[in-house]
Design a protein around this motif. Structure first.
Motif, PDB file in Angstrom:
ATOM      1  N   PRO A 156       0.631  -1.298  -0.334  1.00  0.00           N
ATOM      2  CA  PRO A 156      -0.236  -0.011   0.238  1.00  0.00           C
ATOM      3  C   PRO A 156       0.531   1.667   0.286  1.00  0.00           C
ATOM      4  CG  PRO A 156      -0.936  -1.594   1.769  1.00  0.00           C
ATOM      5  CD  PRO A 156       0.392  -2.301   1.423  1.00  0.00           C
ATOM      6  N   ARG A 157       2.036   1.394   0.654  1.00  0.00           N
ATOM      7  CA  ARG A 157       2.648   2.581   0.257  1.00  0.00           C
ATOM      8  C   ARG A 157       3.908   2.759  -0.629  1.00  0.00           C
ATOM      9  NH1 ARG A 157       6.881   1.569   5.274  1.00  0.00           N
ATOM     10  NH2 ARG A 157       5.420  -0.094   6.491  1.00  0.00           N
ATOM     11  N   CYS A 158       3.571   1.760  -1.744  1.00  0.00           N
ATOM     12  CA  CYS A 158       3.817   2.178  -3.286  1.00  0.00           C
ATOM     13  C   CYS A 158       2.549   2.290  -4.275  1.00  0.00           C
ATOM     14  CB  CYS A 158       5.602   0.620  -3.240  1.00  0.00           C
ATOM     15  SG  CYS A 158       6.772   0.961  -2.640  1.00  0.00           S
ATOM     16  N   LEU A 159       2.750   3.719  -4.670  1.00  0.00           N
ATOM     17  CA  LEU A 159       2.434   3.772  -5.916  1.00  0.00           C
ATOM     18  C   LEU A 159       2.239   4.111  -6.872  1.00  0.00           C
ATOM     19  CD1 LEU A 159      -0.606   4.522  -5.653  1.00  0.00           C
ATOM     20  CD2 LEU A 159       0.004   6.716  -5.659  1.00  0.00           C
ATOM     21  N   PRO A 160       3.577   4.087  -7.392  1.00  0.00           N
ATOM     22  CA  PRO A 160       4.129   4.764  -7.955  1.00  0.00           C
ATOM     23  C   PRO A 160       4.722   2.871  -9.109  1.00  0.00           C
ATOM     24  CG  PRO A 160       5.487   5.264  -6.780  1.00  0.00           C
ATOM     25  CD  PRO A 160       4.761   5.105  -6.291  1.00  0.00           C
ATOM     26  N   GLY A 161       4.675   2.438  -8.684  1.00  0.00           N
ATOM     27  CA  GLY A 161       5.212   1.404  -9.381  1.00  0.00           C
ATOM     28  C   GLY A 161       6.514   0.415  -8.033  1.00  0.00           C
ATOM     29  N   TYR A 162       6.562  -0.537  -7.597  1.00  0.00           N
ATOM     30  CA  TYR A 162       7.249  -1.487  -6.203  1.00  0.00           C
ATOM     31  C   TYR A 162       9.127  -0.532  -6.757  1.00  0.00           C
ATOM     32  CZ  TYR A 162       8.653  -4.172  -2.288  1.00  0.00           C
ATOM     33  OH  TYR A 162       9.017  -4.178  -1.302  1.00  0.00           O
ATOM     34  N   VAL A 163       9.112  -1.460  -7.895  1.00  0.00           N
ATOM     35  CA  VAL A 163      10.943  -0.901  -7.891  1.00  0.00           C
ATOM     36  C   VAL A 163      11.353   0.359  -8.175  1.00  0.00           C
ATOM     37  CG1 VAL A 163      12.265  -1.050  -9.699  1.00  0.00           C
ATOM     38  CG2 VAL A 163      11.553  -2.672  -9.555  1.00  0.00           C
ATOM     39  N   VAL A 164      10.192   1.043  -9.021  1.00  0.00           N
ATOM     40  CA  VAL A 164      10.263   2.870  -8.131  1.00  0.00           C
ATOM     41  C   VAL A 164      10.648   2.907  -6.679  1.00  0.00           C
ATOM     42  CG1 VAL A 164       9.641   5.407  -9.268  1.00  0.00           C
ATOM     43  CG2 VAL A 164       9.937   3.014 -10.975  1.00  0.00           C
ATOM     44  N   CYS A 165       9.430   2.732  -5.962  1.00  0.00           N
ATOM     45  CA  CYS A 165       8.866   3.278  -5.051  1.00  0.00           C
ATOM     46  C   CYS A 165      10.506   2.513  -3.764  1.00  0.00           C
ATOM     47  CB  CYS A 165       7.698   2.157  -4.737  1.00  0.00           C
ATOM     48  SG  CYS A 165       7.368   2.973  -2.455  1.00  0.00           S
ATOM     49  N   LYS A 166      11.094   1.220  -4.356  1.00  0.00           N
ATOM     50  CA  LYS A 166      12.073   1.054  -2.924  1.00  0.00           C
ATOM     51  C   LYS A 166      13.588   2.357  -4.105  1.00  0.00           C
ATOM     52  CE  LYS A 166      14.576  -1.236  -0.732  1.00  0.00           C
ATOM     53  NZ  LYS A 166      13.810  -1.437   0.669  1.00  0.00           N
ATOM     54  N   LEU A 167      13.672   1.986  -5.053  1.00  0.00           N
ATOM     55  CA  LEU A 167      14.665   3.084  -5.661  1.00  0.00           C
ATOM     56  C   LEU A 167      14.783   4.710  -4.665  1.00  0.00           C
ATOM     57  CD1 LEU A 167      15.013   2.280  -9.132  1.00  0.00           C
ATOM     58  CD2 LEU A 167      16.992   1.786  -7.125  1.00  0.00           C
ATOM     59  N   THR A 168      13.592   5.043  -5.035  1.00  0.00           N
ATOM     60  CA  THR A 168      13.308   5.895  -4.243  1.00  0.00           C
ATOM     61  C   THR A 168      13.854   6.443  -2.435  1.00  0.00           C
ATOM     62  OG1 THR A 168      11.035   6.634  -5.577  1.00  0.00           O
ATOM     63  CG2 THR A 168      11.273   8.415  -3.456  1.00  0.00           C
ATOM     64  N   TYR A 169      13.381   5.331  -2.018  1.00  0.00           N
ATOM     65  CA  TYR A 169      13.068   4.620  -0.686  1.00  0.00           C
ATOM     66  C   TYR A 169      14.849   4.762  -0.313  1.00  0.00           C
ATOM     67  CZ  TYR A 169       8.559   4.079   0.930  1.00  0.00           C
ATOM     68  OH  TYR A 169       6.734   3.892   0.841  1.00  0.00           O
ATOM     69  N   ALA A 170      15.658   4.124  -1.571  1.00  0.00           N
ATOM     70  CA  ALA A 170      16.595   3.604  -0.600  1.00  0.00           C
ATOM     71  C   ALA A 170      17.503   5.203  -1.456  1.00  0.00           C
ATOM     72  CB  ALA A 170      16.872   2.147  -2.208  1.00  0.00           C
ATOM     73  N   GLY A 171      16.878   5.547  -2.300  1.00  0.00           N
ATOM     74  CA  GLY A 171      17.363   7.417  -2.773  1.00  0.00           C
ATOM     75  C   GLY A 171      17.898   8.074  -1.356  1.00  0.00           C
ATOM     76  N   LEU A 172      16.152   8.155  -1.174  1.00  0.00           N
ATOM     77  CA  LEU A 172      16.110   9.132   0.308  1.00  0.00           C
ATOM     78  C   LEU A 172      17.080   8.741   1.242  1.00  0.00           C
ATOM     79  CD1 LEU A 172      12.542   9.618  -0.195  1.00  0.00           C
ATOM     80  CD2 LEU A 172      14.316  10.925  -0.353  1.00  0.00           C
ATOM     81  N   SER A 173      16.588   7.540   1.724  1.00  0.00           N
ATOM     82  CA  SER A 173      17.563   7.460   2.664  1.00  0.00           C
ATOM     83  C   SER A 173      19.025   7.079   3.167  1.00  0.00           C
ATOM     84  CB  SER A 173      17.174   5.949   3.693  1.00  0.00           C
ATOM     85  OG  SER A 173      17.730   4.431   2.393  1.00  0.00           O
TER      86      SER A 173
END
Length: 140
Positions: A56-73
């Motif tokens: 539910p926390r990943c609206l833009p597509g799971y891989v894009v979401c995970k890449l965003t989380y990794a970049g922000l972290s």
């Protein structure tokens, strides 16, 4: 226009079909059902909104979401490292763990709801003797 409508109908059928399969374990499912689960997982990895059905926390597509989380972290950990003066490496490691650990893509097991996807997992517990004793100034 008809072609787009056909594509949308096919996607909706795949997603609905994956959710309507029986409650048996993933390994016990027939090959066709496992292939359907895997196909929907591939679709959810790259298609916006479909991934939100499984994470539910990943609206833009799971891989894009995970890449965003990794970049922000990575940015948050660098900021925290600079602001703490390198005195709180456990916190920096916990921030990096949240962004880079967890599932980087959805699989058929996630679509079958056998495994819960973790795009942003909780950090591990601190090691005994390292922190947890309230605020302490960084070493000089």
């Amino acid at each position: 226009m008809r072609r787009r409508l056909g594509i949308v109908a096919a996607l909706a059928t795949c997603v609905a079909g994956a959710g309507a399969a029986s409650a048996a374990r993933y390994d016990e499912q027939p090959f066709g059902v496992r292939a359907l689960y895997t196909g929907v997982a591939v679709l959810a990895n790259v298609t916006p909104v479909v991934s939100a059905l499984y994470a539910p926390r990943c609206l833009p597509g799971y891989v894009v979401c995970k890449l965003t989380y990794a970049g922000l972290s990575l940015a948050a950990a660098a900021d925290q490292l600079v602001l703490s003066g390198g005195g709180d490496l456990a916190q920096t490691c916990a921030i990096l763990h949240r962004g880079f650990a967890g599932d980087w893509y959805l699989t058929g097991r996630h679509v079958a709801r056998e495994v819960e996807p973790e795009p942003l997992p909780e950090p591990p517990a601190p090691a005994p003797g390292s922190g947890g004793r309230g605020w302490q100034p960084p070493p000089l």
